[in-house]
Design a protein around this motif. Structure first.
Motif, short mmCIF file in Angstrom:
data_model
loop_
_atom_site.label_atom_id
_atom_site.label_comp_id
_atom_site.label_asym_id
_atom_site.label_seq_id
_atom_site.Cartn_x
_atom_site.Cartn_y
_atom_site.Cartn_z
N SER A 386 33.70 36.17 40.34
CA SER A 386 34.71 36.02 39.29
C SER A 386 34.94 37.29 38.47
O SER A 386 35.45 37.21 37.35
CB SER A 386 34.31 34.88 38.33
N VAL A 419 40.58 28.43 48.81
CA VAL A 419 39.77 28.82 47.67
C VAL A 419 38.52 27.97 47.60
O VAL A 419 38.57 26.75 47.44
CB VAL A 419 40.55 28.69 46.36
N PRO A 422 37.77 32.64 44.39
CA PRO A 422 39.11 32.79 43.79
C PRO A 422 39.91 33.98 44.30
O PRO A 422 41.15 33.96 44.26
CB PRO A 422 38.82 32.93 42.29
N GLN A 425 43.08 33.53 46.49
CA GLN A 425 44.36 33.11 45.93
C GLN A 425 45.15 34.28 45.34
O GLN A 425 46.39 34.31 45.42
CB GLN A 425 44.13 32.04 44.86
N VAL A 448 38.57 24.59 40.61
CA VAL A 448 38.18 25.99 40.41
C VAL A 448 37.81 26.26 38.96
O VAL A 448 36.77 26.84 38.67
CB VAL A 448 39.32 26.94 40.84
N SER A 449 38.63 25.81 38.02
CA SER A 449 38.42 26.17 36.61
C SER A 449 37.54 25.16 35.87
O SER A 449 37.38 25.26 34.65
CB SER A 449 39.76 26.29 35.88
N GLY A 458 35.18 30.34 33.63
CA GLY A 458 36.08 31.43 33.96
C GLY A 458 35.71 32.71 33.26
O GLY A 458 34.92 32.72 32.30
N MET A 488 40.10 31.86 36.30
CA MET A 488 40.04 30.64 37.12
C MET A 488 41.27 29.76 36.89
O MET A 488 41.78 29.14 37.82
CB MET A 488 38.76 29.85 36.82
N CYS A 491 44.00 31.21 38.82
CA CYS A 491 43.82 30.95 40.26
C CYS A 491 44.51 29.65 40.65
O CYS A 491 45.21 29.58 41.67
CB CYS A 491 42.33 30.88 40.58
N GLU A 492 44.32 28.60 39.84
CA GLU A 492 44.97 27.32 40.13
C GLU A 492 46.47 27.40 39.86
O GLU A 492 47.29 26.89 40.65
CB GLU A 492 44.32 26.22 39.28
#
Length: 706
Positions: A386, A419, A422, A425, A448-449, A458, A488, A491-492
């Motif tokens: 990260s 993913v 991360p 992405q 992810v987050s 994150g 994070m 990322c989404e």
């Protein structure tokens, strides 16, 4: 000249000497009804019957102009008593040139073998069977030799070498490419040559190198073989499946069988030739890309541990796959993406991070995805989960490498990213900005987050050219810009806004991730492009690729668990349930654990007094794991514990997809309503319910007792 009724015609493999032996396995099949054929054939293998010198095996095709070939033989500087000529001609050949040769060179021993019209036998095999000298040289009637060819070749050889001449194109005097793929221009110890069929030139030569540990000795230009231009069968027939796919695969299968016996110094040569033989398959697929599955089915039927798929797939990939962690690195995320590439069946170039310092390398895992990969694009940047500077470094270098490939083959039509890590992405989003017409499918294996407890996680993302480009694109699409510096969360959000399709592994994960979407008005947009797709299972043949020996007492029931074993995460219930059983039942039960945290587990098992029932093993590689899953009476998979933090468990263990393909009963330790609880488990018991677990253990023990 011999006539139809003459003794020579009665025995067409000989013309001048009645004592010429014939190899039973090659020529004897079509003369088996002749008197004393077996006796003569048996004598062919007797080294004592071989005279010193070289047998020149000359093979012909109807229509060949043999004059240059015979002139070059007549002009040889070698002493006449050091060689013989064995000419193998098809039925109906005009024999006048041979009569002329005999008249002019009565000092050279010439024997003719006229093959029957049926054409059942490889001419070189027949000629080799009749060879009587200690070495054999091969010459096609359309070709010719330098005058010192035989003398130089014979003086160079030893009994453990194949001598390779200078092989040139007779029309241009240019060196012939891949000279070791041709029998032409070689001198071989006859004893070894008689034991291997020459019908496939590459297999013949490499079999001699591998089976008999021969070496290759090269000569200078004093020994030059002039090879006439050929019109090969493959020219103009690239759509012929048998010729350009089945035939090369037959040869590759034979060559692959040699790898186990091939000396190390010849192994690279062997593999180079396998790549060379695979090239016509690529030409076929370029003409008929729709046949890729048919070609792949044939290739995989050979069950080869290694195969040059990059050669077969050259120039065919129109899709791009981005997975920060990918095979051959031994990691669950890499394995799942490799399975996804196979399941999607698109030919791809795949971009990933080099993880040599943090992950074990297992080349065997390439068997999962290699059939669908043209180029692997490893990005040598530091491996970080990260850290934005490291993720951005991966993104920039990944784009540079992708653009270099685009310059050769044009933009990609499809993009797939996955993913767990991360960074995948962010590189995928960069490529989508670079190539807006690409169809981007983004997969989330897990949230992810949010971590397993539901807490936000994150690290900061930094402003810069990437975020500026994302902001511009979102505004152009009329979508809100995310008001967050959480890497994070971005990322989404990138997938939610820019991807054309989004893949979730289960419905619970979908609902959970949308429940905390930072821009609620985006939820309908995300739902409209969502696909729910569990991790794929591999075909059954993968479960037998790495056969394992693991003795098991047939009178007991054997359970297996693969992965980290945490007594505080549901699996402690299993150990406690086992420890609480009566001794007769317990004695029928054995739990086999393959894990990386063996010390903690060993201590816990000992404290419960069940060390005789629990067998602790180290991790095994993936293909070995698949094979082992087929050997036990029951496989155990457990839910991550989320009841204290989630309304519904959003995690589906990836291990389930591997267990599912094993064909063995599976026992799930489940949370109510979890994705795992909805799968077709053979047995299931709630996490924390020792009584239910003991009931299943009793059933398993009873199945052995009965």
């Amino acid at each position: 000249m011999a006539t139809e009724q003459s003794p020579e015609r009665a025995r067409p493999w000989q013309r001048h000497a009645a004592d010429v032996p014939v190899d039973e396995g090659i020529v004897g099949r079509w003369i088996h009804d002749l008197e004393d054929a077996q006796t003569e054939a048996a004598q062919a293998q007797d080294p004592a019957r071989q005279e010193d010198g070289v047998s020149v095996v000359v093979t012909f095709e109807l229509g060949d102009d043999v004059a240059p070939c015979l002139r070059s033989i007549a002009a040889q500087t070698i002493d006449h008593d050091r060689f013989e000529v064995v000419a193998v001609v098809p039925h109906g050949t005009d024999l006048a040139p041979f009569d002329t040769f005999e008249a002019e060179r009565r000092d050279v021993r010439l024997r003719l073998i006229e093959l029957p019209a049926t054409g059942r036998f490889a001419p070189r095999d027949v000629g080799t069977a009749a060879a009587r000298r200690t070495y054999t040289a091969f010459l096609a009637a359309a070709d010719y030799l330098s005058s010192s060819y035989l003398e130089t070749m014979l003086d160079r050889t030893t009994t453990r070498e194949i001598v390779a001449a200078h092989l040139v194109d007779a029309a241009t005097d240019a060196p012939v490419e891949h000279p070791l793929t041709y029998v032409a221009g070689k001198l071989v110890p006859t004893t070894f040559a008689k034991q291997v069929s020459t019908s496939d030139e590459i297999v013949f030569l490499l079999t001699l190198l591998a089976r008999y540990r021969l070496d290759v000795a090269r000569t200078d230009q004093q020994a030059t073989y002039f090879r006439a231009p050929r019109v090969t069968l493959r020219q103009g027939r690239t759509q012929d499946f048998d010729l350009n796919v089945a035939a090369p695969m037959h040869t590759i299968g034979k060559l692959s069988e040699l790898e186990g016996t091939c000396p190390r110094e010849s192994l690279e040569l062997l593999r180079d030739h396998i790549r060379l033989v695979a090239a016509p398959i690529n030409a076929y697929l370029k003409e008929k890309p729709e046949d890729h599955d048919r070609v792949l089915d044939l290739i995989e039927s050979y069950d080869l541990a290694e195969f040059p798929y990059d050669v077969v797939n050259r120039g065919l990939a129109r899709s791009l796959a981005i997975s920060y962690c990918f095979v051959p690195y031994n990691d669950t995320s890499a394995i799942v993406m490799a399975k996804r590439v196979r399941a999607r069946r698109d030919l791809v170039d795949v971009v990933f991070n080099t993880m040599d310092q943090t992950r074990e390398i297992d080349p065997s895992m390439r068997r999962i995805s290699s059939p669908f990969v043209e180029d692997e694009i490893p990005i040598a940047t530091p491996t970080r989960w990260s850290s934005w500077p490291r993720i951005d470094e991966f993104r920039l270098e990944g784009m540079r490498r992708i653009e270099a490939l685009e310059a050769q083959k044009g933009p990609y039509a499809k993009l797939y990213s996955r993913v767990m890590w991360p960074a995948s992405q962010f590189l995928a989003a960069s490529y989508k900005l670079h190539n807006p017409s690409v169809t981007w499918v983004a997969e989330f294996s897990d949230p992810v987050s949010r971590d397993v407890t539901g807490a936000e996680r994150g690290t900061p993302i930094e402003d810069g050219p990437f975020l500026d480009a994302v902001h511009d694109e979102l505004k152009k699409r009329g979508l809100p810009v995310l008001d967050s510096d959480n890497l994070m969360a971005w990322c989404e959000y990138l997938a939610y806004t820019l991807a054309d399709r989004i893949v979730f592994t289960n419905e619970n994960q979908l609902e959970y991730m949308l429940s905390y979407c930072p821009v609620p008005e985006l939820v309908p947009l995300v739902r409209a492009k969502t696909v729910v797709s569990p991790h794929p299972s591999l075909p059954p043949r993968f479960y037998s690729m790495s056969e394992q020996t693991y003795p098991l007492d047939p009178s007991a029931a054997h359970l297996a668990y693969f992965g980290n074993f945490y007594a505080t995460r549901g699996l402690g219930d299993l150990l406690n349930a086992l420890a609480g059983l009566d001794e007769p039942t317990k004695s029928r039960l054995h739990l086999h654990v393959f894990t990386g945290n063996a010390d903690d587990l060993r201590t816990h098992v000992k404290s419960l007094g069940i060390e005789d029932n629990v067998h602790i093993n180290p991790y095994v590689r993936f293909l070995a794991f698949l094979n082992l899953t087929t050997k036990f009476d029951c496989l155990i998979v457990n839910d991550a514990l989320t009841a204290d933090s989630h309304a519904k468990n959003p995690y589906l263990p990836s291990k389930w997809s591997d267990y599912k393909g094993s064909g063995r009963p599976v026992w799930g330790l489940i949370e109510d309503g979890s994705p795992l609880s909805k799968q077709p488990l053979t047995y299931s018991s709630p996490v924390g319910d020792l009584q239910a677990a003991q009931e299943i253990l009793r059933k398993l023990a009873q199945s052995k007792m009965s």
